[in-house]
Scaffold this motif. Structure first.
Motif, PDB file in Angstrom:
ATOM      1  N   LEU A  50       0.823  -1.208   0.000  1.00 25.65           N
ATOM      2  CA  LEU A  50       0.000   0.000   0.000  1.00 25.65           C
ATOM      3  C   LEU A  50       0.862   1.265   0.000  1.00 25.65           C
ATOM      4  O   LEU A  50       0.579   2.220  -0.731  1.00 25.65           O
ATOM      5  N   LEU A  51       1.913   1.259   0.814  1.00 20.65           N
ATOM      6  CA  LEU A  51       2.802   2.418   0.880  1.00 20.65           C
ATOM      7  C   LEU A  51       3.548   2.631  -0.442  1.00 20.65           C
ATOM      8  O   LEU A  51       3.736   3.774  -0.880  1.00 20.65           O
ATOM      9  N   LYS A  53       2.519   1.778  -3.470  1.00 22.18           N
ATOM     10  CA  LYS A  53       1.580   2.320  -4.449  1.00 22.18           C
ATOM     11  C   LYS A  53       1.350   3.810  -4.212  1.00 22.18           C
ATOM     12  O   LYS A  53       1.286   4.592  -5.163  1.00 22.18           O
ATOM     13  N   GLU A  54       1.225   4.180  -2.950  1.00 27.61           N
ATOM     14  CA  GLU A  54       1.032   5.595  -2.609  1.00 27.61           C
ATOM     15  C   GLU A  54       2.248   6.415  -3.050  1.00 27.61           C
ATOM     16  O   GLU A  54       2.106   7.511  -3.602  1.00 27.61           O
ATOM     17  N   ALA A  55       3.438   5.885  -2.826  1.00 19.70           N
ATOM     18  CA  ALA A  55       4.672   6.584  -3.213  1.00 19.70           C
ATOM     19  C   ALA A  55       4.782   6.738  -4.726  1.00 19.70           C
ATOM     20  O   ALA A  55       5.400   7.686  -5.214  1.00 19.70           O
ATOM     21  N   GLU A  58      -0.232   6.390  -6.812  1.00 17.59           N
ATOM     22  CA  GLU A  58      -1.546   5.752  -6.806  1.00 17.59           C
ATOM     23  C   GLU A  58      -2.183   5.973  -5.439  1.00 17.59           C
ATOM     24  O   GLU A  58      -1.736   5.448  -4.438  1.00 17.59           O
ATOM     25  N   LYS A  59      -3.212   6.779  -5.410  1.00 19.08           N
ATOM     26  CA  LYS A  59      -3.835   7.149  -4.148  1.00 19.08           C
ATOM     27  C   LYS A  59      -4.709   6.016  -3.616  1.00 19.08           C
ATOM     28  O   LYS A  59      -5.478   5.415  -4.352  1.00 19.08           O
ATOM     29  N   ASN A  60      -4.553   5.735  -2.341  1.00 18.91           N
ATOM     30  CA  ASN A  60      -5.428   4.781  -1.669  1.00 18.91           C
ATOM     31  C   ASN A  60      -6.628   5.540  -1.128  1.00 18.91           C
ATOM     32  O   ASN A  60      -6.487   6.630  -0.580  1.00 18.91           O
ATOM     33  N   GLU A  61      -7.794   4.933  -1.281  1.00 18.45           N
ATOM     34  CA  GLU A  61      -8.989   5.556  -0.732  1.00 18.45           C
ATOM     35  C   GLU A  61      -8.930   5.434   0.790  1.00 18.45           C
ATOM     36  O   GLU A  61      -8.764   4.345   1.338  1.00 18.45           O
ATOM     37  N   LEU A  62      -9.013   6.553   1.460  1.00 15.23           N
ATOM     38  CA  LEU A  62      -9.001   6.550   2.914  1.00 15.23           C
ATOM     39  C   LEU A  62     -10.398   6.180   3.398  1.00 15.23           C
ATOM     40  O   LEU A  62     -11.352   6.921   3.210  1.00 15.23           O
TER      41      LEU A  62
END
Length: 94
Positions: A50-51, A53-55, A58-62
């Protein structure tokens, strides 16, 4: 969901390890503690994914699942760390 599932599995195994150590079943306690560490490793890999992808942008839905999963994982890490100390105390008392 993997953070929740494997975090919960780690905590359950850690609790079983403490219960085994309380009964002086130290080999069982060590096996359960190893299982807890293995579950944490799977959860940690999921967190790292997840981290990553965020880096990469690619935004993770909060959402509540992500927050709960992160909370569950961090609590489980602390619980497993404390379990090792509790087992060591039981060994010294024995």
């Amino acid at each position: 969901m993997q953070l929740i599932m494997y975090g919960g599995e780690a905590k359950s195994n850690a609790m079983e390890a403490i219960q085994a150590a309380k009964k002086q079943l130290f080999e069982v306690a060590d096996v359960k503690l190893q299982a807890a560490h293995a579950a944490l490793l799977v959860a940690h890999h999921s967190q790292t994914e997840l981290l990553s992808k965020e880096a990469q942008g690619e935004k993770n839905e909060l959402n509540l699942f992500l927050i709960h999963g992160q909370d569950h994982l961090m609590t489980s890490i602390a619980f497993v760390d404390l379990t090792k100390e509790i087992i060591d105390l039981y060994k010294q008392l024995n």
